[in-house]
Scaffold this motif. Structure first.
Motif, PDB file in Angstrom:
ATOM      1  N   ASP A 101      47.633  48.578  44.166  1.00 54.19           N
ATOM      2  CA  ASP A 101      47.398  47.487  45.118  1.00 54.19           C
ATOM      3  C   ASP A 101      46.114  46.706  44.804  1.00 54.19           C
ATOM      4  O   ASP A 101      45.701  45.837  45.571  1.00 54.19           O
ATOM      5  CB  ASP A 101      47.350  48.020  46.547  1.00 54.19           C
ATOM      6  N   ALA A 102      45.504  46.990  43.659  1.00 52.98           N
ATOM      7  CA  ALA A 102      44.184  46.414  43.353  1.00 52.98           C
ATOM      8  C   ALA A 102      44.224  44.934  43.020  1.00 52.98           C
ATOM      9  O   ALA A 102      43.200  44.258  43.114  1.00 52.98           O
ATOM     10  CB  ALA A 102      43.535  47.183  42.200  1.00 52.98           C
ATOM     11  N   LEU A 103      45.381  44.407  42.618  1.00 57.01           N
ATOM     12  CA  LEU A 103      45.466  42.996  42.237  1.00 57.01           C
ATOM     13  C   LEU A 103      45.969  42.120  43.382  1.00 57.01           C
ATOM     14  O   LEU A 103      46.115  40.909  43.229  1.00 57.01           O
ATOM     15  CB  LEU A 103      46.378  42.821  41.014  1.00 57.01           C
ATOM     16  N   ALA A 104      46.261  42.746  44.539  1.00 53.10           N
ATOM     17  CA  ALA A 104      46.700  41.990  45.706  1.00 53.10           C
ATOM     18  C   ALA A 104      45.556  41.098  46.201  1.00 53.10           C
ATOM     19  O   ALA A 104      44.392  41.460  46.047  1.00 53.10           O
ATOM     20  CB  ALA A 104      47.153  42.939  46.804  1.00 53.10           C
ATOM     21  N   PRO A 105      45.859  39.937  46.766  1.00 54.07           N
ATOM     22  CA  PRO A 105      47.184  39.427  47.095  1.00 54.07           C
ATOM     23  C   PRO A 105      47.873  38.669  45.959  1.00 54.07           C
ATOM     24  O   PRO A 105      48.970  38.158  46.133  1.00 54.07           O
ATOM     25  CB  PRO A 105      46.886  38.473  48.254  1.00 54.07           C
ATOM     26  N   HIS A 106      47.236  38.610  44.801  1.00 51.50           N
ATOM     27  CA  HIS A 106      47.779  37.785  43.704  1.00 51.50           C
ATOM     28  C   HIS A 106      48.997  38.427  43.062  1.00 51.50           C
ATOM     29  O   HIS A 106      49.955  37.744  42.692  1.00 51.50           O
ATOM     30  CB  HIS A 106      46.680  37.522  42.674  1.00 51.50           C
ATOM     31  N   ILE A 107      48.948  39.743  42.877  1.00 50.38           N
ATOM     32  CA  ILE A 107      50.107  40.518  42.425  1.00 50.38           C
ATOM     33  C   ILE A 107      50.192  41.732  43.351  1.00 50.38           C
ATOM     34  O   ILE A 107      49.227  42.486  43.483  1.00 50.38           O
ATOM     35  CB  ILE A 107      49.981  40.946  40.957  1.00 50.38           C
ATOM     36  N   ALA A 129      57.929  39.815  36.085  1.00 50.79           N
ATOM     37  CA  ALA A 129      56.478  39.933  36.239  1.00 50.79           C
ATOM     38  C   ALA A 129      55.979  39.249  37.511  1.00 50.79           C
ATOM     39  O   ALA A 129      54.907  39.606  38.016  1.00 50.79           O
ATOM     40  CB  ALA A 129      55.763  39.343  35.029  1.00 50.79           C
ATOM     41  N   TYR A 130      56.726  38.269  38.008  1.00 53.38           N
ATOM     42  CA  TYR A 130      56.204  37.478  39.126  1.00 53.38           C
ATOM     43  C   TYR A 130      57.208  37.167  40.227  1.00 53.38           C
ATOM     44  O   TYR A 130      56.835  36.646  41.277  1.00 53.38           O
ATOM     45  CB  TYR A 130      55.615  36.156  38.603  1.00 53.38           C
ATOM     46  N   TYR A 131      58.483  37.502  40.043  1.00 55.57           N
ATOM     47  CA  TYR A 131      59.491  36.986  40.968  1.00 55.57           C
ATOM     48  C   TYR A 131      59.363  37.539  42.382  1.00 55.57           C
ATOM     49  O   TYR A 131      59.608  36.818  43.357  1.00 55.57           O
ATOM     50  CB  TYR A 131      60.907  37.217  40.421  1.00 55.57           C
ATOM     51  N   LEU A 132      58.981  38.786  42.548  1.00 58.71           N
ATOM     52  CA  LEU A 132      58.835  39.333  43.899  1.00 58.71           C
ATOM     53  C   LEU A 132      57.731  38.625  44.681  1.00 58.71           C
ATOM     54  O   LEU A 132      57.818  38.481  45.902  1.00 58.71           O
ATOM     55  CB  LEU A 132      58.535  40.834  43.839  1.00 58.71           C
ATOM     56  N   ASP A 133      56.693  38.177  43.978  1.00 59.46           N
ATOM     57  CA  ASP A 133      55.555  37.540  44.635  1.00 59.46           C
ATOM     58  C   ASP A 133      55.628  36.014  44.660  1.00 59.46           C
ATOM     59  O   ASP A 133      55.132  35.395  45.605  1.00 59.46           O
ATOM     60  CB  ASP A 133      54.251  37.955  43.944  1.00 59.46           C
ATOM     61  N   TYR A 134      56.217  35.424  43.631  1.00 54.89           N
ATOM     62  CA  TYR A 134      56.169  33.966  43.494  1.00 54.89           C
ATOM     63  C   TYR A 134      57.546  33.303  43.408  1.00 54.89           C
ATOM     64  O   TYR A 134      57.625  32.086  43.340  1.00 54.89           O
ATOM     65  CB  TYR A 134      55.351  33.581  42.239  1.00 54.89           C
ATOM     66  N   GLN A 135      58.608  34.097  43.419  1.00 50.84           N
ATOM     67  CA  GLN A 135      59.961  33.601  43.229  1.00 50.84           C
ATOM     68  C   GLN A 135      60.015  32.712  41.977  1.00 50.84           C
ATOM     69  O   GLN A 135      59.615  33.161  40.926  1.00 50.84           O
ATOM     70  CB  GLN A 135      60.484  32.886  44.490  1.00 50.84           C
TER      71      GLN A 135
END
Length: 196
Positions: A13-19, A165-171
């Protein structure tokens, strides 16, 4: 000995909220682990069984063993990716790498613009890299599992632009993912160590 599945260099969870932790749990815990497992299965009982990943990648590339190359290169690329990011990262490098970015790109803003253009413009699955190539810095992209290791380049940092790599967070908003990487995640200390 089989290759080991490397842990993340930070909490999931260290890269949240970005990843998000959920993305890292799937991306690292499922995708990356599968590449390591498939590489180990492919090299078991062969002369490559006691080699490191770069040697396995080189041998697979030289022999046109696409299955082994794809899995071994993806295992290496992903481990490199995790180190290319850090909590509280982003911004700009200092020292010799900063000087080289000014020399080869015209400054940090110009680098960010060129990296963004390469990462957002890459069609389909692949990677965007900052590399040292022939004494100069360059931005390059590779398709699928391809890696600068087999093209005579020294990777300094990378961003995975496969959708997983990004779809869950950025669609479908890859530009937002790339912007978050450059502004808040990129590990310039890691890139500087590779450059030095």
């Amino acid at each position: 000995m089989p290759l080991t599945f490397p842990p993340l260099p930070y909490a999931d969870d260290a890269l949240a909220p970005h990843i998000s932790a959920k993305t890292l749990q799937f991306h690292h815990g499922k995708h990356h682990k599968a590449y390591v497992d498939k590489t180990n299965a492919a090299i078991a009982g062969t002369p490559l069984a006691d080699k490191d990943l770069p040697a396995i990648i080189a041998a697979a590339h030289a022999s046109n063993d696409t299955v082994l190359f794809n899995n071994a290169a993806q295992a290496w690329n992903h481990d490199f990716l995790w180190h290319s990011m850090t909590p509280g990262g982003g911004g700009a490098p200092t020292g010799k790498l900063a000087d080289a970015i000014i020399l080869d790109f015209g400054g940090q803003a110009a680098f960010d613009e060129a990296f963004t253009k390469a990462a957002t413009g890459h069609f389909g699955s692949g990677w965007t890299w900052l590399v040292a190539d022939g004494g100069k810095l360059a931005i390059t992209t590779t398709h699928d599992a391809d890696t600068p290791l087999v093209h005579g380049q020294t990777p300094l940092l990378t961003l995975d632009v496969w959708e997983h790599a990004y779809y869950l967070d950025y669609q479908n908003k890859r530009p937002d993912y790339v912007a978050a990487f450059l502004k808040s995640l990129v590990n310039w200390d890691f890139a500087a160590d590779n450059f030095n």
